[in-house]
Enzyme design. Structure first.
Site, short mmCIF file in Angstrom:
data_model
loop_
_atom_site.label_atom_id
_atom_site.label_comp_id
_atom_site.label_asym_id
_atom_site.label_seq_id
_atom_site.Cartn_x
_atom_site.Cartn_y
_atom_site.Cartn_z
N HIS A 114 1.38 -4.24 -18.42
CA HIS A 114 1.46 -3.74 -17.03
C HIS A 114 2.72 -4.23 -16.31
O HIS A 114 3.42 -3.45 -15.67
CB HIS A 114 0.23 -4.19 -16.24
N LYS B 135 -5.48 -0.36 -24.84
CA LYS B 135 -5.02 -1.69 -25.21
C LYS B 135 -6.18 -2.58 -25.65
O LYS B 135 -7.31 -2.26 -25.29
CB LYS B 135 -4.25 -2.32 -24.06
N ASP C 160 -1.39 2.65 -20.83
CA ASP C 160 -1.25 1.49 -19.97
C ASP C 160 -1.78 1.99 -18.63
O ASP C 160 -1.12 2.80 -17.97
CB ASP C 160 0.22 1.06 -19.85
N HIS C 161 -2.97 1.55 -18.25
CA HIS C 161 -3.61 2.23 -17.11
C HIS C 161 -2.82 2.07 -15.81
O HIS C 161 -3.00 2.84 -14.89
CB HIS C 161 -5.08 1.82 -16.97
N ASP D 39 -20.77 4.50 -37.75
CA ASP D 39 -20.26 3.17 -38.10
C ASP D 39 -18.88 3.40 -38.72
O ASP D 39 -18.78 3.93 -39.83
CB ASP D 39 -21.23 2.52 -39.09
N LYS E 209 -1.75 4.81 -12.07
CA LYS E 209 -1.98 4.51 -10.65
C LYS E 209 -0.99 5.29 -9.80
O LYS E 209 0.21 5.31 -10.09
CB LYS E 209 -1.83 3.00 -10.39
C1 BG6 Z 1 -6.48 -5.30 -17.75
C2 BG6 Z 1 -6.60 -6.76 -18.11
O1 BG6 Z 1 -5.55 -4.67 -18.60
O2 BG6 Z 1 -6.06 -5.17 -16.41
C3 BG6 Z 1 -7.55 -7.48 -17.16
O3 BG6 Z 1 -7.08 -6.88 -19.45
C4 BG6 Z 1 -7.16 -7.22 -15.72
O4 BG6 Z 1 -7.58 -8.87 -17.43
C5 BG6 Z 1 -6.95 -5.74 -15.47
O5 BG6 Z 1 -8.18 -7.74 -14.89
C6 BG6 Z 1 -6.38 -5.49 -14.09
O6 BG6 Z 1 -6.39 -4.12 -13.82
P1 BG6 Z 1 -6.41 -3.61 -12.31
O7 BG6 Z 1 -6.31 -2.12 -12.43
O8 BG6 Z 1 -7.70 -4.08 -11.72
O9 BG6 Z 1 -5.23 -4.23 -11.65
#
Ligand code: BG6
Length: 485
Positions: A236, A144, A173-174, A85, A178
């Site tokens: 993004h 995030k 920032d995923h 926790d 990509k």
């Molecule tokens: C996230 C958002 O960061 O990215 C979501 O919080 C969104 O709302 C998502 O759906 C989109 O990611 P991707 O990789 O599916 O384009």
């Protein structure tokens, strides 16, 4: 012994993305034998319970052909679980003791991933620091949202900086994980072809679209407090814009690339109280149909009326020499007609056409970088239509197409987190967001929100399955530009 310590280890991101990514890396021999993955969350559970939970998630989220029993047992063998926790500081000592029992050496090789609500970041960092699990030799990754405005983002960054140096801070920032986003750098800086035209003298305008068909996906509270601008544009889309607009970095390393991106973010012309009405459009979906299926309105999904935007379109300027007079149109939304992320670059028309007669109209060249669902790069060029041309040459636009899955059919398409987790383990921050970037992004976003408030702007309705409210069309049509739908 090296350890990856995961906070939020039973959550959605861990089950859907992080564990399948780590499994993918392990199955390719990319995790060192001595890596332990230690999950923590509030639920009371032992190692066996956690392994069972993760095995179930892997079977749910990985393609069945990637599940191999030897790989599965090797991967599950890496997992440990410590209930924690984070609001109880004394429990961090138990965590530290558990890591030491595993043979972890906190002064070398501890990697931490926070995938929890941001409200827990502060206590987690304080707990880690007090238990000797922070500092020079520990890396911290943060998922995030990193705040909801500049002030809250600074507060998080200050808390992080009190225990971890910036060079060990990995803000995720995923989108940067990509392949196609990285390919933007390869395309721009690995080819001589595009760069000479890349600016106001060669480009008419840029469009960046991140369209989604999904609605709230159960994230009611979070999304309603966040909205499309902060959920998608702040992070993004501004990263996509920065990679598209930045100057060539001298080297492909963390400092050079991020220096160039932050210069773009600082050059964004503010959209504020004076320009919010002319340079931004917000919308919220009503009932409609997506892919032939009827869907309810945002307010229905939420259970009450709301003034949160589920769609935003912006006309953006990058005020520097290269981009003077070139608009960047950005749009993103939920419940749009298609899931599509793309960067569309329209070049300038030829200065003078030598072709006359019917069928001689020229279209300007376009470069379309498709990120998802199809990863493809298309250059649209003018070609001669086959024929004897008795009334002058007829021309038609035709695509030069690269479908990335076909062109690189021998390589597996990876999810973004595989790359990002491996970079975290290896200590390469190039594809992570630096503090000055994230604060530059928030500065610009906060001004837009203040502009909306000053103008009492509320979202305009659009039917689910449409490309946002009709005002979004007006935003570009006023400039003689049509969205690439
Ligand atoms: C996230 C958002 O960061 O990215 C979501 O919080 C969104 O709302 C998502 O759906 C989109 O990611 P991707 O990789 O599916 O384009």
């Amino acid at each position: 012994m090296k350890s990856l310590l995961l906070f939020g280890a039973t959550g959605d991101l861990a089950r859907r993305m992080l564990m399948p990514s780590l499994y993918g890396l392990d199955s390719e021999g990319l995790l060192t034998d001595d890596l332990r993955i230690v999950g923590t969350a509030r639920s009371a559970m032992d190692d066996a319970g956690y392994k069972a939970l993760i095995e179930k998630a892997l079977r749910e989220f990985l393609e069945p052909e990637r599940i191999k029993s030897d790989l599965m047992s090797r991967f599950l063998g890496r997992l440990r679980y410590v209930p924690l926790d984070v609001s109880a500081p004394e429990q961090f000592n138990a965590l530290s003791a558990a890591l030491l029992r595993e043979g972890a050496n906190p002064s070398d090789g501890l990697r931490i991933f926070l995938s929890t609500a941001p409200s827990l970041f502060g206590p987690t960092i304080a707990g880690l620091a007090s238990a000797g699990l922070a500092g020079e030799h520990t890396r911290l990754a943060l998922e995030k949202p990193l705040g909801h405005d500049l002030a809250s983002s600074r507060a998080i960054n200050d808390a992080v900086a009190s225990a971890f140096p910036e060079r060990n801070t990995f803000r995720i920032d995923h989108y940067l994980g990509k392949e196609t986003v990285q390919n933007l750098l390869a395309l721009r800086f690995g080819n001589a072809l595009f760069e000479p035209l890349w600016g106001a003298h060669g480009i008419d305008h840029v469009q960046i679209t991140v369209a989604e068909t999904v609605g709230l996906e159960g994230r009611l509270g979070f999304y309603d407090e966040t909205g499309a601008l902060r959920d998608m544009v702040q992070n993004h889309m501004l990263q996509l814009l920065a990679l598209t607009a930045m100057e060539p970095p001298a080297r492909f390393d963390a400092t050079s690339v991020r220096d160039e991106k932050v210069k773009v973010l600082r050059s964004l012309r503010p959209i504020d109280a004076a320009t919010a009405q002319t340079h931004s459009v917000i919308g919220q979906y009503g009932a409609g149909a997506v892919a032939g299926k009827p869907v309810g309105s945002y307010a229905d999904e939420l259970g009450h009326a709301s003034s949160t935007e589920t769609f935003v379109a912006l006309k953006v300027h990058v005020d520097n020499w290269r981009w003077q007079g070139v608009p960047f149109y950005l749009r993103t939304g939920k419940r749009l007609p298609a899931r599509r992320t793309e960067i569309f670059i329209q070049f300038k028309a030829v200065p003078h056409s030598i072709f006359t007669g019917p069928g001689a109209a020229l279209q300007p060249n376009k470069l379309i970088i498709g990120l998802q669902p199809e990863e493809a790069i298309t250059l649209r060029v003018m070609m001669k239509e086959p024929g004897l041309d008795r009334q002058g040459m007829r021309l038609r636009e035709a695509p030069l197409d690269i479908s990335i899955p076909n062109a690189f059919a021998d390589s597996r398409r990876r999810i973004a987190y595989e790359r990002l987790l491996l970079d975290l383990l290896d200590g390469d921050p190039t594809l992570f967001v630096r503090r000055d970037e994230v604060e530059g992004q928030w500065t610009w976003i906060d001004a837009i929100r203040a502009g909306w408030a000053a103008n009492a702007m509320v979202p305009r309705p659009y039917a689910a399955g449409a490309w946002g409210p009709s005002a979004a069309i007006g935003l570009t049509e006023r400039d003689g530009v049509t969205w690439h739908d």
